[in-house]
Design a protein around this motif. Structure first.
Motif, PDB file in Angstrom:
ATOM      1  N   GLY A  83     -13.954 -70.552  32.308  1.00  0.00           N
ATOM      2  CA  GLY A  83     -15.243 -71.222  32.455  1.00  0.00           C
ATOM      3  C   GLY A  83     -16.403 -70.351  32.000  1.00  0.00           C
ATOM      4  N   TRP A  84     -16.251 -69.034  32.192  1.00  0.00           N
ATOM      5  CA  TRP A  84     -17.330 -68.121  31.811  1.00  0.00           C
ATOM      6  C   TRP A  84     -17.580 -68.153  30.305  1.00  0.00           C
ATOM      7  CZ3 TRP A  84     -17.071 -63.982  28.474  1.00  0.00           C
ATOM      8  CH2 TRP A  84     -15.798 -63.548  28.086  1.00  0.00           C
ATOM      9  N   ILE A  85     -16.527 -68.427  29.518  1.00  0.00           N
ATOM     10  CA  ILE A  85     -16.688 -68.496  28.062  1.00  0.00           C
ATOM     11  C   ILE A  85     -17.560 -69.691  27.683  1.00  0.00           C
ATOM     12  CG2 ILE A  85     -15.484 -68.808  25.869  1.00  0.00           C
ATOM     13  CD1 ILE A  85     -13.117 -67.322  27.057  1.00  0.00           C
ATOM     14  N   LEU A  86     -17.287 -70.838  28.307  1.00  0.00           N
ATOM     15  CA  LEU A  86     -18.099 -72.031  28.048  1.00  0.00           C
ATOM     16  C   LEU A  86     -19.554 -71.782  28.423  1.00  0.00           C
ATOM     17  CD1 LEU A  86     -15.784 -74.905  29.363  1.00  0.00           C
ATOM     18  CD2 LEU A  86     -16.279 -74.333  26.994  1.00  0.00           C
ATOM     19  N   ARG A  87     -19.778 -71.107  29.537  1.00  0.00           N
ATOM     20  CA  ARG A  87     -21.125 -70.860  30.017  1.00  0.00           C
ATOM     21  C   ARG A  87     -21.857 -69.835  29.143  1.00  0.00           C
ATOM     22  NH1 ARG A  87     -22.081 -72.584  35.188  1.00  0.00           N
ATOM     23  NH2 ARG A  87     -23.399 -70.813  35.732  1.00  0.00           N
ATOM     24  N   ALA A  88     -21.152 -68.775  28.756  1.00  0.00           N
ATOM     25  CA  ALA A  88     -21.782 -67.719  27.958  1.00  0.00           C
ATOM     26  C   ALA A  88     -22.120 -68.180  26.550  1.00  0.00           C
ATOM     27  CB  ALA A  88     -20.871 -66.497  27.903  1.00  0.00           C
TER      28      ALA A  88
ATOM     29  N   LEU B 260     -27.149 -66.894  21.212  1.00  0.00           N
ATOM     30  CA  LEU B 260     -25.955 -67.202  22.002  1.00  0.00           C
ATOM     31  C   LEU B 260     -24.858 -66.171  21.761  1.00  0.00           C
ATOM     32  CD1 LEU B 260     -25.724 -71.095  21.711  1.00  0.00           C
ATOM     33  CD2 LEU B 260     -26.198 -69.771  23.779  1.00  0.00           C
ATOM     34  N   VAL B 261     -24.766 -65.674  20.519  1.00  0.00           N
ATOM     35  CA  VAL B 261     -23.786 -64.630  20.206  1.00  0.00           C
ATOM     36  C   VAL B 261     -24.098 -63.372  21.017  1.00  0.00           C
ATOM     37  CG1 VAL B 261     -22.918 -63.095  18.399  1.00  0.00           C
ATOM     38  CG2 VAL B 261     -23.292 -65.522  17.900  1.00  0.00           C
ATOM     39  N   ILE B 262     -25.385 -63.023  21.086  1.00  0.00           N
ATOM     40  CA  ILE B 262     -25.812 -61.855  21.869  1.00  0.00           C
ATOM     41  C   ILE B 262     -25.531 -62.083  23.352  1.00  0.00           C
ATOM     42  CG2 ILE B 262     -27.823 -60.496  22.602  1.00  0.00           C
ATOM     43  CD1 ILE B 262     -29.013 -61.041  19.810  1.00  0.00           C
ATOM     44  N   GLN B 263     -25.810 -63.296  23.841  1.00  0.00           N
ATOM     45  CA  GLN B 263     -25.573 -63.608  25.248  1.00  0.00           C
ATOM     46  C   GLN B 263     -24.092 -63.500  25.589  1.00  0.00           C
ATOM     47  OE1 GLN B 263     -27.548 -67.010  27.467  1.00  0.00           O
ATOM     48  NE2 GLN B 263     -25.502 -67.877  27.305  1.00  0.00           N
ATOM     49  N   PHE B 264     -23.234 -63.990  24.684  1.00  0.00           N
ATOM     50  CA  PHE B 264     -21.786 -63.898  24.918  1.00  0.00           C
ATOM     51  C   PHE B 264     -21.338 -62.438  24.966  1.00  0.00           C
ATOM     52  CE2 PHE B 264     -17.457 -63.533  23.187  1.00  0.00           C
ATOM     53  CZ  PHE B 264     -16.763 -64.277  24.122  1.00  0.00           C
ATOM     54  N   ALA B 265     -21.862 -61.626  24.042  1.00  0.00           N
ATOM     55  CA  ALA B 265     -21.502 -60.205  24.006  1.00  0.00           C
ATOM     56  C   ALA B 265     -21.966 -59.495  25.278  1.00  0.00           C
ATOM     57  CB  ALA B 265     -22.112 -59.546  22.773  1.00  0.00           C
ATOM     58  N   ASP B 266     -23.171 -59.820  25.739  1.00  0.00           N
ATOM     59  CA  ASP B 266     -23.697 -59.216  26.966  1.00  0.00           C
ATOM     60  C   ASP B 266     -22.848 -59.587  28.177  1.00  0.00           C
ATOM     61  OD1 ASP B 266     -25.721 -58.006  25.574  1.00  0.00           O
ATOM     62  OD2 ASP B 266     -27.295 -59.388  26.207  1.00  0.00           O
ATOM     63  N   THR B 267     -22.484 -60.865  28.258  1.00  0.00           N
ATOM     64  CA  THR B 267     -21.678 -61.343  29.392  1.00  0.00           C
ATOM     65  C   THR B 267     -20.301 -60.692  29.388  1.00  0.00           C
ATOM     66  OG1 THR B 267     -22.813 -63.484  29.332  1.00  0.00           O
ATOM     67  CG2 THR B 267     -20.741 -63.389  30.541  1.00  0.00           C
ATOM     68  N   ARG B 268     -19.710 -60.607  28.215  1.00  0.00           N
ATOM     69  CA  ARG B 268     -18.381 -59.989  28.095  1.00  0.00           C
ATOM     70  C   ARG B 268     -18.436 -58.516  28.496  1.00  0.00           C
ATOM     71  NH1 ARG B 268     -14.847 -59.560  22.509  1.00  0.00           N
ATOM     72  NH2 ARG B 268     -12.904 -58.830  23.453  1.00  0.00           N
TER      73      ARG B 268
END
Length: 256
Positions: free
Chosen positions: A120-125, A216-224
């Motif tokens: 779920g975190w992937i969908l959100r990030a 969104l790419v930056i947000q995904f990288a930050d979350t990961r």
């Protein structure tokens, strides 16, 4: 989507249009983006239907009452990323702490939210959980660009000055999202949303849309990175006493 709702009634209600304060240029952008996003929405709905059937029991869609233009209420659609009946107490407490501090507005699930379903975190990030909001855009309850709609208990804590952000119809993305988002504070978010609502323009909307994917790419990288950091922090470490001692040397026997 409520599991007890009749399918035909639910679909009919989803696509019932509502009038909103949208200039013609904004509506053209919205409908164009909806047409592009619809095939993606259909594919993800199919994939997630299969996934939820085997891995995360419950409905594909999640709907929640949100606050939009001029404080009006509407039903906002998302792909479900949390367990069914997830408790909101932790989210309320987290929102309160962000509104009363100058801490960056990092998503709660980036710190490890037990309510989030596997993957779920992937969908959100990546923002893919927001795809069903093309339905809200079609109904004129939302636009592609605008301040994010908030939950009622958040709205109740806003001051009159902060509520100026609701002078614009809510959106999927916005000036705040492409100006740092999770690295900004609550006050900075409010200031950016009010700034957008006071002077919306066609060129600004196009600029924000083009900037959204890189953000969104930056947000995904930050979350990961945040999740990895947390995982390393909770990993058990061997204490010094637990480490194996080096093998003792045998005494050397000297022969004559």
């Amino acid at each position: 989507m409520d599991s007890q709702s009749h399918p035909s009634k639910t679909v009919k209600n989803m696509f019932k249009t509502e009038q909103g304060p949208l200039p013609a240029w904004k509506r053209v952008i919205d409908l164009t983006c909806c047409l592009i996003a619809l095939p993606v929405l259909c594919v993800f709905t199919l994939l997630l239907t299969v996934y939820f059937k085997f891995a995360a029991k419950g409905p594909v869609f999640f709907k929640q009452e949100r606050i939009g233009y001029k404080g009006g209420k509407f039903m906002c659609y998302k792909f479900r990323t949390m367990t069914v009946g997830a408790d909101t107490a932790s989210h309320r407490a987290y929102c309160d702490s962000l509104m009363g501090s100058r801490a960056p507005m990092v998503k709660l699930d980036s710190k490890g939210d037990s309510r989030v379903i596997p993957l779920g975190w992937i969908l959100r990030a990546t923002g893919l959980d927001e795809l069903p909001q093309v339905i809200n855009i079609f109904r004129k309850e939302m636009s592609v660009v605008g301040p994010r709609p908030c939950i009622e208990y958040e709205y109740e804590k806003y001051t009159q000055e902060e509520r100026k952000r609701f002078n614009s119809i809510p959106g999927l993305t916005g000036l705040w999202q492409v100006s740092g988002k999770n690295r900004t504070t609550f006050d900075e978010m409010i200031a950016l949303d009010i700034r957008y609502s006071e002077a919306p323009s066609c060129f600004e909307d196009i600029r924000i849309i083009l900037m959204t994917v890189p953000c969104l790419v930056i947000q995904f990288a930050d979350t990961r990175a945040a999740r990895k950091s947390k995982a390393r922090a909770v990993m058990p470490r061997r204490s010094i006493t637990e480490r194996p001692s080096p093998a003792k040397r045998r005494p050397q026997i000297v022969t004559s």
